[in-house]
Enzyme design. Structure first.
Site, short mmCIF file in Angstrom:
data_model
loop_
_atom_site.label_atom_id
_atom_site.label_comp_id
_atom_site.label_asym_id
_atom_site.label_seq_id
_atom_site.Cartn_x
_atom_site.Cartn_y
_atom_site.Cartn_z
N CYS A 1 28.22 2.20 52.65
CA CYS A 1 28.22 2.16 54.10
C CYS A 1 28.77 0.81 54.51
CB CYS A 1 26.80 2.33 54.59
SG CYS A 1 26.49 1.73 56.23
N ARG B 1 22.38 -0.30 51.74
CA ARG B 1 21.45 0.66 52.34
C ARG B 1 20.94 1.73 51.37
NH1 ARG B 1 23.68 2.18 58.29
NH2 ARG B 1 21.51 2.52 58.77
N LYS C 1 20.30 8.26 70.55
CA LYS C 1 20.86 8.86 69.33
C LYS C 1 19.85 8.77 68.18
CE LYS C 1 23.69 6.45 66.51
NZ LYS C 1 23.28 6.51 65.08
N ASN C 2 19.24 7.59 68.03
CA ASN C 2 18.38 7.38 66.86
C ASN C 2 17.04 8.11 66.95
OD1 ASN C 2 20.37 5.88 65.74
ND2 ASN C 2 19.29 3.90 65.87
N ASP D 1 20.79 -3.60 65.95
CA ASP D 1 21.81 -2.77 66.59
C ASP D 1 22.36 -3.39 67.88
OD1 ASP D 1 21.62 -0.94 64.58
OD2 ASP D 1 20.53 0.57 65.73
N ARG E 1 30.61 8.10 67.86
CA ARG E 1 29.40 8.47 67.12
C ARG E 1 28.15 8.14 67.94
NH1 ARG E 1 28.54 5.45 62.21
NH2 ARG E 1 26.62 6.58 62.50
C1 UD1 Z 1 17.92 2.86 61.34
C2 UD1 Z 1 18.87 3.11 62.49
C3 UD1 Z 1 19.93 2.01 62.56
C4 UD1 Z 1 19.26 0.64 62.59
C5 UD1 Z 1 18.25 0.49 61.47
C6 UD1 Z 1 17.43 -0.79 61.57
C7 UD1 Z 1 18.96 5.49 62.82
C8 UD1 Z 1 19.74 6.76 62.72
N1 UD1 Z 1 19.52 4.39 62.33
O1 UD1 Z 1 18.69 2.93 60.14
O2 UD1 Z 1 20.71 2.21 63.73
O3 UD1 Z 1 20.23 -0.37 62.46
O4 UD1 Z 1 17.31 1.59 61.48
O5 UD1 Z 1 16.79 -0.88 62.79
O6 UD1 Z 1 17.85 5.48 63.33
N2 UD1 Z 1 16.08 -0.18 52.90
C9 UD1 Z 1 15.88 -0.19 51.54
N3 UD1 Z 1 15.50 0.98 50.93
C10 UD1 Z 1 15.33 2.14 51.62
C11 UD1 Z 1 15.53 2.14 53.03
C12 UD1 Z 1 15.90 0.95 53.64
O7 UD1 Z 1 16.02 -1.22 50.88
O8 UD1 Z 1 14.98 3.16 51.01
C13 UD1 Z 1 16.48 -1.45 53.58
C14 UD1 Z 1 17.87 -1.36 54.22
O9 UD1 Z 1 18.88 -1.64 53.29
C15 UD1 Z 1 17.77 -2.39 55.31
C16 UD1 Z 1 16.31 -2.29 55.76
O10 UD1 Z 1 15.61 -1.64 54.70
O11 UD1 Z 1 17.98 -3.67 54.79
C17 UD1 Z 1 16.09 -1.50 57.04
O12 UD1 Z 1 16.77 -0.29 56.98
P1 UD1 Z 1 16.25 1.03 57.72
O13 UD1 Z 1 15.26 0.63 58.77
O14 UD1 Z 1 15.83 2.02 56.71
O15 UD1 Z 1 17.58 1.55 58.43
P2 UD1 Z 1 17.95 3.05 58.74
O16 UD1 Z 1 16.72 3.86 58.93
O17 UD1 Z 1 18.97 3.52 57.76
#
Ligand code: UD1
Length: 429
Positions: free
Chosen positions: A126, A131, A22-23, A316, A408
């Site tokens: 969320c 996030r 999915k990711n 995850d 999902r």
């Molecule tokens: C993706 C995955 C999700 C997984 C996560 C971490 C998909 C669709 N989702 O989510 O399943 O749990 O990676 O492996 O691929 N952060 C910030 N600012 C930002 C972006 C992120 O502070 O602009 C923080 C987040 O709050 C979190 C950390 O960075 O604490 C990691 O998040 P991130 O890797 O971005 O998660 P996603 O890409 O949303």
């Protein structure tokens, strides 16, 4: 709303086919926005999130056709999507759609890079934490975009196109790496992404972009170099197998005992999680067909694990590991370092008889002899599947409510498990 009914106690035995990730499928579909030519994606899982993203892309004017099934086709084979983003009719991604799935925010990078403008709703709250999207926006600013936030929307503009830049992420972010990679692919000149996410799904997206004509080096390491090109072209790409689905069924097998072949799974995508399972007493063998997981009567041993960005133990799989540890012979410690508030499954596991104490970002799990079935509530995607794992080993009936969370991210979950001997069914309503 559908429910899942499980009567625990059966060992799992048989073969579980692993779907496309999915990711990876979601950002790959979004990458189609970068080109006027056709992107063909194979092995796309049939999931609610994929269907929702189809709608979101459709809203931008993207044409997506799904190859129909033919008689004799493997019912578990992924679908093939032909994605045609020749004409983008709308560069707005509205709140009603983005709020349903955070990853749809990632359209901002490709829309901006190709069209010079994008208006994308902020994703909002969320269940697993705040996030934010600041890293995404900082990366786009570094590439020369003008970004404003107005009435819950990000307004991004780059009328003269994006320019290559050095982007240094303060913390590893999968999503922000996708955004930077896709935007830089069409920027003028060279970009370097430092502290990039090394997740296999990032590598899969980079591989696809390279097939589309992008010039990218270093995906899978913390430094990715991109030499921007003026346009990208048609390509065909197969989505890599889902390492989270793989780890989930590996843990379900370790939980119930038995012997399961995870067909099509790739062990190199989840070495840390497989090593953890070996410590917990599972036997894991890589074969040509996939990954074979077994556990005999010896019981589950406790582990100490901290989640971490790839190649560490994935957040995850944290909830699923916790479900497994509820029946371990002793005390486990599971620390969540990626998301605050990702412990909502703890209360629900407790309803099945689990003994878990929360100490800040660490859950201390005291293994119990037996779990007993109960009605429980799914709260998010990975938490809900941890309740299924616990239910498979609980005595009596467990009824998991709000299974739309499961839909999902897990394709044909109850079919895959019941084929291996689990007593599990969906109750529609
Ligand atoms: C993706 C995955 C999700 C997984 C996560 C971490 C998909 C669709 N989702 O989510 O399943 O749990 O990676 O492996 O691929 N952060 C910030 N600012 C930002 C972006 C992120 O502070 O602009 C923080 C987040 O709050 C979190 C950390 O960075 O604490 C990691 O998040 P991130 O890797 O971005 O998660 P996603 O890409 O949303």
């Amino acid at each position: 709303m559908d429910k899942i009914r499980i009567v625990g106690g059966n060992e799992l035995k048989g073969t579980i086919p692993i779907s496309g990730a999915k990711n990876a499928a979601l950002p790959l579909m979004i990458a189609s926005l970068l080109t006027e030519e056709k992107l063909i994606l194979e092995n796309v899982p049939r999931l609610a999130d994929v269907a929702l993203l189809q709608r979101i892309l459709g809203n931008h004017g993207v044409d997506i056709t799904t190859n129909g099934k033919r008689n004799g086709d493997d019912p578990y084979a992924g679908q093939t999507l032909e994605i045609d983003a020749r004409v983008i009719v709308d560069t707005i991604a509205p709140y009603e759609l983005v709020s349903k799935m955070r990853a749809s925010f990632w359209v901002v990078g490709p829309l901006l890079a190709r069209m010079g403008v994008a208006k994308v709703s902020l994703p909002g709250g969320c269940a697993i934490g705040t996030r934010p999207v600041d890293f995404h926006l900082d990366a786009l600013r570094a590439l020369g975009a003008d970004i404003e936030i107005d009435a819950g929307y990000v307004l991004a503009k780059a009328p003269r196109g994006l320019t290559g830049a050095r982007i240094v992420f303060p913390k590893v972010s999968v999503g922000a790496t996708h955004t930077a990679l896709m935007a830089a692919a069409l920027a003028r000149g060279e970009s370097v992404i430092e502290n990039a996410a090394r997740e296999p799904e990032v590598v899969d997206v980079a591989d696809c972009l390279i097939k589309m004509g992008a010039r990218i080096e270093g995906a899978g390491t913390s430094t990715i170099r991109i030499e921007g090109v003026p346009r990208l072209k048609a390509a065909r790409h197969a989505v890599l197998p889902d390492r989270i689905e793989t780890g989930t069924y590996a843990m379900a097998t370790a939980m119930t005992g038995g012997d399961v072949m995870l067909a099509g799974a790739r062990p190199d995508l989840l070495e840390d999680a497989l090593e953890t399972l070996r410590h917990a007493g599972a036997e894991i063998d890589a074969t040509n067909e996939g990954i074979r997981v077994r556990r005999n009567g010896a019981g589950i041993l406790p582990v100490e694990v901290s989640t971490a960005p790839y190649p560490g133990f994935p957040t995850d799989l944290q909830a699923q590991l916790m479900a497994l540890m509820t029946k371990a012979k002793g005390r486990s410690r599971i620390t969540e370092t990626i998301f605050e508030n990702r412990f909502m499954h703890v209360q629900e596991l407790a309803r099945l008889g689990a003994r878990i104490q929360l100490d800040g970002d660490t859950a201390v799990v005291e293994g119990v002899e037996r779990l007993t079935g109960a009605p429980v509530m799914a709260t998010d995607l990975r938490a809900s599947v941890s309740l299924v794992i616990a239910g498979l080993a609980a005595e009596g009936e467990t009824m998991v409510q709000r299974v739309y969370h499961l839909d999902r991210g897990f394709e044909k979950l109850e079919e895959k498990l019941s084929r291996c001997g689990a007593e599990i069914e969906r109750i529609s309503g």
